[in-house]
Design a protein around this motif. Structure first.
Motif, PDB file in Angstrom:
ATOM      1  N   SER A 198       0.846  -1.195   0.000  1.00 35.99           N
ATOM      2  CA  SER A 198       0.000   0.000   0.000  1.00 35.99           C
ATOM      3  C   SER A 198       0.876   1.236   0.000  1.00 35.99           C
ATOM      4  O   SER A 198       1.994   1.224   0.477  1.00 35.99           O
ATOM      5  CB  SER A 198      -0.902  -0.009   1.217  1.00 35.99           C
ATOM      6  OG  SER A 198      -0.091  -0.080   2.360  1.00 35.99           O
TER       7      SER A 198
ATOM      8  N   LEU B 216       1.965   4.663   1.317  1.00 33.85           N
ATOM      9  CA  LEU B 216       1.858   5.457   2.540  1.00 33.85           C
ATOM     10  C   LEU B 216       2.233   6.882   2.201  1.00 33.85           C
ATOM     11  O   LEU B 216       3.313   7.140   1.702  1.00 33.85           O
ATOM     12  CB  LEU B 216       2.829   4.942   3.596  1.00 33.85           C
ATOM     13  CG  LEU B 216       2.480   3.615   4.245  1.00 33.85           C
ATOM     14  CD1 LEU B 216       3.560   3.244   5.234  1.00 33.85           C
ATOM     15  CD2 LEU B 216       1.153   3.699   4.950  1.00 33.85           C
TER      16      LEU B 216
ATOM     17  N   HIS C 225       2.519  10.559   3.922  1.00 29.49           N
ATOM     18  CA  HIS C 225       2.395  11.327   5.143  1.00 29.49           C
ATOM     19  C   HIS C 225       2.209  12.788   4.797  1.00 29.49           C
ATOM     20  O   HIS C 225       2.998  13.353   4.049  1.00 29.49           O
ATOM     21  CB  HIS C 225       3.651  11.167   5.994  1.00 29.49           C
ATOM     22  CG  HIS C 225       3.656   9.879   6.750  1.00 29.49           C
ATOM     23  ND1 HIS C 225       3.643   9.817   8.118  1.00 29.49           N
ATOM     24  CD2 HIS C 225       3.631   8.604   6.315  1.00 29.49           C
ATOM     25  CE1 HIS C 225       3.623   8.540   8.492  1.00 29.49           C
ATOM     26  NE2 HIS C 225       3.622   7.791   7.425  1.00 29.49           N
TER      27      HIS C 225
ATOM     28  N   TYR D 114       8.449   0.153   9.868  1.00 34.48           N
ATOM     29  CA  TYR D 114       9.312  -0.925   9.417  1.00 34.48           C
ATOM     30  C   TYR D 114       9.795  -1.822  10.529  1.00 34.48           C
ATOM     31  O   TYR D 114      10.410  -2.832  10.269  1.00 34.48           O
ATOM     32  CB  TYR D 114      10.527  -0.382   8.673  1.00 34.48           C
ATOM     33  CG  TYR D 114      10.127   0.422   7.470  1.00 34.48           C
ATOM     34  CD1 TYR D 114      10.476   1.760   7.370  1.00 34.48           C
ATOM     35  CD2 TYR D 114       9.368  -0.135   6.450  1.00 34.48           C
ATOM     36  CE1 TYR D 114      10.100   2.502   6.288  1.00 34.48           C
ATOM     37  CE2 TYR D 114       8.985   0.611   5.369  1.00 34.48           C
ATOM     38  CZ  TYR D 114       9.360   1.928   5.281  1.00 34.48           C
ATOM     39  OH  TYR D 114       8.995   2.671   4.208  1.00 34.48           O
TER      40      TYR D 114
ATOM     41  N   THR E  58      12.395   8.508   4.001  1.00 34.55           N
ATOM     42  CA  THR E  58      11.176   9.215   3.638  1.00 34.55           C
ATOM     43  C   THR E  58      11.534  10.075   2.443  1.00 34.55           C
ATOM     44  O   THR E  58      12.602  10.682   2.416  1.00 34.55           O
ATOM     45  CB  THR E  58      10.698  10.109   4.801  1.00 34.55           C
ATOM     46  OG1 THR E  58      10.333   9.297   5.903  1.00 34.55           O
ATOM     47  CG2 THR E  58       9.500  10.963   4.389  1.00 34.55           C
TER      48      THR E  58
ATOM     49  N   ASP F 120       6.577   0.896  -0.077  1.00 33.56           N
ATOM     50  CA  ASP F 120       6.047   1.456   1.171  1.00 33.56           C
ATOM     51  C   ASP F 120       6.917   2.540   1.789  1.00 33.56           C
ATOM     52  O   ASP F 120       6.904   2.725   3.005  1.00 33.56           O
ATOM     53  CB  ASP F 120       5.810   0.351   2.221  1.00 33.56           C
ATOM     54  CG  ASP F 120       4.675  -0.567   1.794  1.00 33.56           C
ATOM     55  OD1 ASP F 120       4.675  -1.736   2.193  1.00 33.56           O
ATOM     56  OD2 ASP F 120       3.803  -0.101   1.032  1.00 33.56           O
ATOM     57  N   LEU F 121       7.655   3.267   0.978  1.00 35.18           N
ATOM     58  CA  LEU F 121       8.395   4.406   1.517  1.00 35.18           C
ATOM     59  C   LEU F 121       7.404   5.553   1.748  1.00 35.18           C
ATOM     60  O   LEU F 121       6.603   5.861   0.867  1.00 35.18           O
ATOM     61  CB  LEU F 121       9.473   4.872   0.521  1.00 35.18           C
ATOM     62  CG  LEU F 121      10.885   4.318   0.678  1.00 35.18           C
ATOM     63  CD1 LEU F 121      10.911   2.808   0.682  1.00 35.18           C
ATOM     64  CD2 LEU F 121      11.784   4.838  -0.420  1.00 35.18           C
ATOM     65  N   PRO F 122       7.449   6.195   2.900  1.00 38.64           N
ATOM     66  CA  PRO F 122       6.561   7.340   3.113  1.00 38.64           C
ATOM     67  C   PRO F 122       7.009   8.535   2.273  1.00 38.64           C
ATOM     68  O   PRO F 122       8.205   8.685   1.986  1.00 38.64           O
ATOM     69  CB  PRO F 122       6.704   7.654   4.606  1.00 38.64           C
ATOM     70  CG  PRO F 122       7.660   6.693   5.172  1.00 38.64           C
ATOM     71  CD  PRO F 122       8.290   5.918   4.078  1.00 38.64           C
ATOM     72  N   PHE F 123       6.045   9.360   1.903  1.00 39.04           N
ATOM     73  CA  PHE F 123       6.319  10.582   1.146  1.00 39.04           C
ATOM     74  C   PHE F 123       5.817  11.780   1.933  1.00 39.04           C
ATOM     75  O   PHE F 123       4.715  11.764   2.473  1.00 39.04           O
ATOM     76  CB  PHE F 123       5.586  10.550  -0.207  1.00 39.04           C
ATOM     77  CG  PHE F 123       6.295   9.747  -1.253  1.00 39.04           C
ATOM     78  CD1 PHE F 123       6.441   8.373  -1.130  1.00 39.04           C
ATOM     79  CD2 PHE F 123       6.838  10.367  -2.369  1.00 39.04           C
ATOM     80  CE1 PHE F 123       7.116   7.638  -2.099  1.00 39.04           C
ATOM     81  CE2 PHE F 123       7.495   9.632  -3.351  1.00 39.04           C
ATOM     82  CZ  PHE F 123       7.634   8.266  -3.213  1.00 39.04           C
TER      83      PHE F 123
END
Lengths: 246, 230
Positions: free
Chosen positions: A20, A22, A24, A36, B82, B105-108
């Motif tokens: 999915s 993610l 932020h 993680y 990130t 699934d790396l946050p941005f």
């Protein structure tokens, strides 16, 4: 002389399921809230209790498809990382200083599929590492990818042989990865390599491998994919792109 | 060894046009090598915060592409990156690399806070892949000027890819970003002559005759290392 039939390789591409997204928004102080840590503890637990999974043909193909379809990797990318792993494994198993002949010649035999493409990338990196590779590439696909890889090798002054050389005395180290073996059952009267580099994850045929060195390469498996297929990959050392399995 | 902006562009053109390399390949190798350099200067065990967080700021051009590949490899190396992309890119490769990061699934971040304290507290390190040597500095406007201003005010260490963003590739800089680590791509640029931090070279794929043609005199990489410290 090795027959052409011995030169086909299995598809090395590993697919992965998309995770999915993610995203932020807002202050970054909220970032990294144990997203993680679950992965890391999972990996640690795996190396203690579980062994690495050996894939069947269908699973390997599914993983391939997912890597391209869901994780959006391209063949060029993964092939480059795979070929780099292979060259790195060779240099660990057969370090330059240990080779008796000078210059340190290596023959890289490439089949018509993606396995052959890995071989071309591997040959190029071997040259950069100080080896003297030659390539035997009897059946070249017309796809641009393989033509480009060939050009890259030629421009690095890697010679392409037109036929298998005669082996007169103890040969240079040859290594093949799963040439001519059935993906799941191996091949008792086939090639018996000294080194096997399993890409992404080992295949069931690797259970029949009796050589000295079994390496895992292709350090690009997304954590979500690894979990989905319960690959139980071991921890690669540091930033190494290979891990010795035996 | 230190080359000009024109020479760097000419070399890359030759690699793609005459040597059969693809942009995706080169970007992947460079991103992987940059991540390796970062692990050498900022090893996991040395990071002070509880989590090994890294902010990777990626501009819309080639420099940003390398940053995106680097972020992905940092994740493989067990850092927690990130990604921040100040401006969406129209480049297809950039979009693919971005998608790969999302799928891993790396946050941005959707915006970069101007309060540098927030960044200092959240991240052990900031990777600067915002602007590369190909950028025409005179045409740089928002959001990049704001991003550069924020980066200049950081206490968290910065690792810049190829050249510190906002520096002129051919000149030394006195008031720009001051990174702790510079990873030059393929060959150092002239502006790196005035750089005083940790300096690494990435790009162990340059064919030998190309190196000779441009008289690069690059140092020898050892073993199978993807980077060499200059």
């Amino acid at each position: 002389m090795l027959g052409v039939r011995a030169l086909f390789g299995i598809g090395l591409l590993v697919t992965s399921r998309g995770g999915s997204v993610l995203t932020h928004t807002g202050a970054c102080a909220r970032i990294a809230s144990n997203i993680y840590s679950k992965d890391l503890t999972h990996r640690q637990a795996c190396t203690m209790a579980d062994t690495i999974k050996y894939l069947g043909q269908e699973e390997a193909q599914h993983i391939d498809e997912e890597l391209f379809d869901e994780y959006s990797f391209s063949v060029d990318q993964l092939m480059e990382l795979a070929g780099l792993s292979c060259a790195t494994a060779v240099s660990k198993g057969y370090p330059l200083q240990s080779l008796l002949k000078s210059p340190p010649r290596v023959l890289v035999i490439c089949g018509p599929g993606n396995n052959g493409g890995d071989g071309l990338v591997c040959a190029r990196h071997l040259k950069l590492f100080g080896y003297e590779p030659s390539v035997l590439y009897p059946k070249r696909p017309s796809k641009q990818l393989f033509q480009n890889l060939t050009t890259q090798c030629e421009k690095m002054d890697i010679s392409f042989l037109t036929e298998m050389p005669e082996v007169q005395h103890k040969p240079q180290r040859f290594f093949f990865h799963l040439l001519g073996w059935d993906v799941e059952n191996g091949c008792p009267d086939g090639i018996q390599p000294d080194m096997l580099i399993s890409l992404t994850a080992p295949k069931k045929a690797a259970n029949h491998f009796k050589g000295r060195y079994h390496f895992l390469g292709g350090r690009f498996v997304p954590p979500a994919l690894e979990q989905k297929y319960q690959l139980n990959l071991p921890q690669y050392p540091g930033t190494d792109c290979v891990h010795q399995l035996n | 060894m230190f080359c000009s902006k024109e020479e760097a562009v000419a070399m890359e053109t030759e690699l793609l046009r005459d040597y059969g390399f693809g942009r995706q390949q080169l970007t992947e190798m460079l991103g992987h090598a940059c991540a390796t350099a970062i692990t050498q200067v900022f090893p996991l065990a040395s990071l002070e915060k509880r989590q090994p967080t890294v902010l990777v700021a990626c501009g819309p051009d080639q420099n940003g592409c390398v940053g995106l590949a680097c972020a992905r490899h940092l994740r493989v190396f067990e850092y927690i990156p990130t990604v921040f992309i100040p401006k969406r890119s129209s480049d297809a490769l950039h979009q693919d690399l971005r998608l790969q990061c999302e799928r891993m699934d790396l946050p941005f971040l959707s915006y970069l806070p101007t309060e540098v304290q927030l960044i200092n507290e959240a991240y052990n390190l900031v990777v600067d892949a915002v602007l590369g040597p190909e950028t025409e500095l005179a045409s740089v406007g928002e959001p990049f000027t704001g991003v550069l201003q924020t980066l200049r005010g950081l206490k968290a260490p910065i690792a810049s890819l190829d050249i510190p963003s906002g520096w002129d590739a051919d000149e030394s800089s006195s008031d720009g970003i001051s990174p702790a680590l510079l990873v030059s791509l393929m060959t150092p640029k002239r502006c790196a002559l005035s750089f005083s931090g940790a300096h690494f070279l990435a790009g162990r794929f340059l064919p030998f005759d190309l190196q000779r043609k441009y008289e690069l005199n690059l140092p020898k990489f050892s073993g199978t290392d993807a980077v060499v410290q200059l």
